[in-house]
Design an enzyme around this catalytic site. Structure first.
Site: not given
Ligand code: FES
Length: 188
Positions: A153
């Site tokens: 993410h």
């Molecule tokens: S940014 Fe979501 S698990 Fe690393």
């Protein structure tokens, strides 16, 4: 004189004044106590970690072959462990960041061993949802801050593995680390 309830059981009184019924109660409680202990001792010894479990709870890493600017991925308690050899420029970059501006404030000194600032040892587990960030070797994407980039993410960590951007709430976790020589560590 205090009157006692009427009972069918004959009340024998010993020389030291203890009634027979009390004796039976005391004996029963003692037996239960000994029995309980007898069950507890093997149970506790069964719960104690065995030698191989204890060994697996720590990880030894040889640092001698890790060049400045690179790092290796090891395993600590079944999870990825990042052992990174920072360059002087990466150390300076981490030190230049005002700690008060950080989401999870900590200095590089806080996150490394005294006199061993070039060795950044952290868990390789993103504090958002647990993905393994990229960046342990220089050919991987290290993100905008030169540390680690989580491909799940987009969390970005700096050269002290502190969270700088993206959804992760905390810095990469620093496990307990001990230098066993100039070029070897024990984690755990
Ligand atoms: S940014 Fe979501 S698990 Fe690393």
């Amino acid at each position: 004189m205090v009157s006692e309830a009427v009972s069918d059981t004959p009340e024998l009184v010993t020389e030291d004044g203890v009634r027979r019924r009390d004796f039976i109660n005391i004996a029963a409680i003692s037996a239960a106590g000994v029995g309980g202990l007898a069950v507890l001792v093997p149970l506790i010894s069964q719960m104690a970690p065995s030698a191989d479990v204890l060994a697996a709870s720590s990880t030894d890493v040889d640092l001698s072959a890790i060049a400045a600017g690179s790092g290796i991925k090891a395993v600590f308690r079944s999870q990825p462990l990042f052992v990174r050899h920072l360059t002087d420029a990466e150390i300076a970059k981490a030190d230049a960041v005002p700690v008060s501006s950080l989401r999870d404030p900590a200095t590089l000194d806080d996150r490394t061993q005294p006199g061993k600032k070039q060795w950044l040892i952290t868990m390789g587990v993103c504090t958002h949802l647990g993905c393994v960030p990229l960046g342990i070797t220089s050919d991987e994407n290290r993100g905008e801050f030169g540390g680690y980039f989580c491909p799940c993410h987009g969390s970005q960590y700096d050269t002290a593995a502190r969270i700088r951007k993206g959804p992760a709430p905390r810095n990469l976790e620093v496990p307990p680390v001990k230098f066993t020589s100039d070029t070897a560590i024990k984690v755990g």
